[in-house]
Design an enzyme around this catalytic site. Structure first.
Site, mmCIF file in Angstrom:
data_model
loop_
_atom_site.group_PDB
_atom_site.id
_atom_site.type_symbol
_atom_site.label_atom_id
_atom_site.label_comp_id
_atom_site.label_asym_id
_atom_site.label_seq_id
_atom_site.Cartn_x
_atom_site.Cartn_y
_atom_site.Cartn_z
ATOM 1 N N CYS A 116 0.818 -1.225 0.000
ATOM 2 C CA CYS A 116 0.000 0.000 0.000
ATOM 3 C C CYS A 116 0.846 1.266 0.000
ATOM 4 C CB CYS A 116 -0.953 -0.006 1.189
ATOM 5 S SG CYS A 116 -2.092 -1.392 1.121
ATOM 6 N N HIS A 261 -4.092 6.802 2.161
ATOM 7 C CA HIS A 261 -4.351 5.483 1.596
ATOM 8 C C HIS A 261 -5.741 5.028 2.030
ATOM 9 C CE1 HIS A 261 -3.994 1.480 0.219
ATOM 10 N NE2 HIS A 261 -4.107 0.984 1.433
ATOM 11 N N ASN A 291 -10.048 -1.327 -1.091
ATOM 12 C CA ASN A 291 -8.604 -1.057 -1.010
ATOM 13 C C ASN A 291 -7.930 -1.531 -2.294
ATOM 14 O OD1 ASN A 291 -5.881 -0.947 -0.437
ATOM 15 N ND2 ASN A 291 -6.022 -1.978 1.548
HETATM 16 C C1 LIG Z 1 -10.449 -6.207 9.056
HETATM 17 C C2 LIG Z 1 -11.197 -5.270 9.972
HETATM 18 C C3 LIG Z 1 -12.220 -4.483 9.183
HETATM 19 C C4 LIG Z 1 -11.926 -6.108 11.026
HETATM 20 O O1 LIG Z 1 -12.630 -5.285 11.896
HETATM 21 P P1 LIG Z 1 -12.570 -5.521 13.473
HETATM 22 O O2 LIG Z 1 -13.517 -4.599 14.080
HETATM 23 O O3 LIG Z 1 -11.108 -5.418 13.868
HETATM 24 O O4 LIG Z 1 -13.089 -6.993 13.591
HETATM 25 P P2 LIG Z 1 -12.376 -8.255 14.240
HETATM 26 O O5 LIG Z 1 -11.211 -8.677 13.411
HETATM 27 O O6 LIG Z 1 -12.130 -7.967 15.678
HETATM 28 O O7 LIG Z 1 -13.522 -9.322 14.096
HETATM 29 C C5 LIG Z 1 -14.768 -9.134 14.752
HETATM 30 C C6 LIG Z 1 -15.679 -10.253 14.332
HETATM 31 O O8 LIG Z 1 -16.063 -10.053 12.963
HETATM 32 C C7 LIG Z 1 -15.836 -11.263 12.225
HETATM 33 N N1 LIG Z 1 -15.546 -10.924 10.841
HETATM 34 C C8 LIG Z 1 -14.346 -10.691 10.273
HETATM 35 N N2 LIG Z 1 -14.504 -10.400 8.973
HETATM 36 C C9 LIG Z 1 -15.817 -10.458 8.719
HETATM 37 C C10 LIG Z 1 -16.599 -10.269 7.582
HETATM 38 N N3 LIG Z 1 -16.049 -9.928 6.392
HETATM 39 N N4 LIG Z 1 -17.928 -10.413 7.675
HETATM 40 C C11 LIG Z 1 -18.508 -10.742 8.834
HETATM 41 N N5 LIG Z 1 -17.818 -10.939 9.968
HETATM 42 C C12 LIG Z 1 -16.495 -10.802 9.914
HETATM 43 C C13 LIG Z 1 -14.690 -11.909 12.935
HETATM 44 O O9 LIG Z 1 -14.668 -13.298 12.649
HETATM 45 C C14 LIG Z 1 -15.005 -11.622 14.373
HETATM 46 O O10 LIG Z 1 -16.002 -12.545 14.789
HETATM 47 P P3 LIG Z 1 -15.983 -13.149 16.310
HETATM 48 O O11 LIG Z 1 -16.149 -11.944 17.172
HETATM 49 O O12 LIG Z 1 -17.136 -14.058 16.281
HETATM 50 O O13 LIG Z 1 -14.649 -13.795 16.431
HETATM 51 C C15 LIG Z 1 -10.255 -4.281 10.709
HETATM 52 O O14 LIG Z 1 -9.488 -4.971 11.659
HETATM 53 C C16 LIG Z 1 -9.336 -3.570 9.776
HETATM 54 O O15 LIG Z 1 -9.760 -2.797 8.924
HETATM 55 N N6 LIG Z 1 -8.019 -3.761 9.922
HETATM 56 C C17 LIG Z 1 -7.045 -3.133 9.085
HETATM 57 C C18 LIG Z 1 -7.092 -3.793 7.750
HETATM 58 C C19 LIG Z 1 -6.198 -3.136 6.745
HETATM 59 O O16 LIG Z 1 -6.013 -1.953 6.792
HETATM 60 N N7 LIG Z 1 -5.664 -3.942 5.836
HETATM 61 C C20 LIG Z 1 -4.907 -3.486 4.748
HETATM 62 C C21 LIG Z 1 -3.669 -2.810 5.172
HETATM 63 S S1 LIG Z 1 -3.199 -1.682 4.006
#
Ligand SMILES: CC(C)(COP(=O)(O)OP(=O)(O)OC[C@H]1O[C@@H](n2cnc3c(N)ncnc32)[C@H](O)[C@@H]1OP(=O)(O)O)[C@@H](O)C(=O)NCCC(=O)NCCS
Length: 334
Positions: A116, A261, A291
């Site tokens: 990224c 980004h 993204n």
């Molecule tokens: C990925 C992201 C959106 C997840 O959001 P979050 O609030 O951190 O969610 P968590 O990872 O804690 O997961 C919460 C719950 O949602 C669930 N979950 C994850 N992805 C899911 C999806 N696409 N749909 C439904 N549920 C989902 C998880 O399994 C978890 O369930 P559980 O509580 O039963 O275990 C967030 O962490 C994020 O944006 N991180 C940065 C990602 C990023 O920037 N990546 C690229 C880098 S450039």
């Protein structure tokens, strides 16, 4: 010393529109429109059609950037191509793009692999080459084809819903006297977090590089520790934005437009709040692109132009964070 500036930008998004409802309809993915919008701000993203490649998209974006820069292909002397999803592992996309755009002459082509942050790394390299008088006009492009490498099961849903395909490009050239051009840049990496967001296979570190077992285990799909990435992204994007401003002797209040980004709308809202940048001075595209990794910043730039948010000499802050971890910022005059 002479300076480099961006002369024009271009972008391309492929035609297959994928809504959150489309992803919700994939039962094995077990996701919902509500979850995706609430956690990420994403509503739709685009995927390539069968047979459409990163270089195909790059060609469209580059042609548009050249047109907007009012330059012909003949004037381009060097290509910088940022992507973490090359069409093939050997050779890099830069060579394929050279053949597309410049079939009758040779042009140097450099491939950049900084996820990224790739576009900002590439921009810094282009700026340095122009400042050093090695080249006058450089084409810098970022593309990403994520859709052919995502895990459309529950195991991969955290990553899969985030990403979209696309391309963005700019043309750089010498800035005229009195124009500040690219003012300052800051680049970072911290490999101890490499495995928090990575794609393990195929791997030349292993022999064989891939196997049926590895594919059965889904280890050829990207894996991410979302919470760790989120936390680091906010901290580092704020930090590196302050760093690049300090290098240039500028303050947040001097910034006319912030192009962050686009990984998650919540990340950008937190970063902007911590920096003290109002929403009116920021452009977000994640709602309709997802993204697009190395293509993101130039796509945001094109959107800023379309929205009429960029005027000559405006101070522009570009900041990115991604796998590696890598993060980077550039301050430039438009
Ligand atoms: C990925 C992201 C959106 C997840 O959001 P979050 O609030 O951190 O969610 P968590 O990872 O804690 O997961 C919460 C719950 O949602 C669930 N979950 C994850 N992805 C899911 C999806 N696409 N749909 C439904 N549920 C989902 C998880 O399994 C978890 O369930 P559980 O509580 O039963 O275990 C967030 O962490 C994020 O944006 N991180 C940065 C990602 C990023 O920037 N990546 C690229 C880098 S450039």
């Amino acid at each position: 010393m002479r300076k480099a500036r961006i002369l024009g930008s271009g972008m391309y998004l492929p035609g297959r529109l994928i809504t959150n409802a489309d992803l919700e309809a994939i039962k094995e993915l077990d996701t919902s429109d509500e979850w995706i919008q609430q956690r990420t701000g994403i509503k739709v993203r685009r995927y390539v059609s069968d047979g459409e490649s990163g270089v195909d998209m790059a060609e469209h974006a580059c042609r548009q950037a050249l047109e907007n820069a009012r330059l012909t292909r003949d004037e381009i002397e060097f290509i910088i191509y940022a992507t973490m999803s090359p069409d093939y592992f050997l050779p890099g996309n830069g060579c394929f793009l050279q053949d597309r755009l410049f079939p009758h002459r040779t042009v140097g082509a450099l491939d950049v692999r900084n996820q990224c942050s790739g576009f900002i790394y590439g921009l810094t390299v282009a700026d340095s080459l122009i400042r050093a008088n090695l080249y006058d006009y450089i084409l810098l492009v970022g593309t990403e084809v994520h859709s052919t490498g995502l895990d459309f099961t529950r195991e991969g849903r955290d990553v899969t819903v985030l990403f979209g395909d696309g391309a963005g490009a700019v043309v750089l050239g010498p800035a005229p006297d009195g124009h500040a051009g690219v003012i300052a840049s800051a680049l970072h990496s911290e490999g101890k977090f490499a495995r928090e967001l990575w794609l393990e296979f195929p791997a030349s570190a292993c022999n064989p590089r891939i196997s049926h077992d590895i594919i059965d285990q889904g280890r050829h799909y990207p894996k991410m520790n979302g919470r760790v990435v989120f936390k680091h992204a906010v901290t580092r994007m704020v930090e590196v934005s302050h760093e690049v401003l300090a290098k240039a002797g500028k303050e947040i209040g001097d910034v006319d437009l912030f192009l962050p980004h686009q990984a998650n709308l919540r990340i950008n809202q937190m970063v902007a709040a911590q920096l003290g940048i109002p929403a009116a001075k920021m452009v977000n595209t994640i709602e309709w692109t997802g993204n697009t990794t190395a293509a993101t910043i130039p796509i945001c730039m094109c959107e800023a132009v379309t929205q009429g948010k960029l005027k000559e000499n405006d101070l522009l802050l570009l900041t990115a964070f991604g796998a590696g971890f890598t993060w980077a910022s550039v301050l430039l005059s438009w």
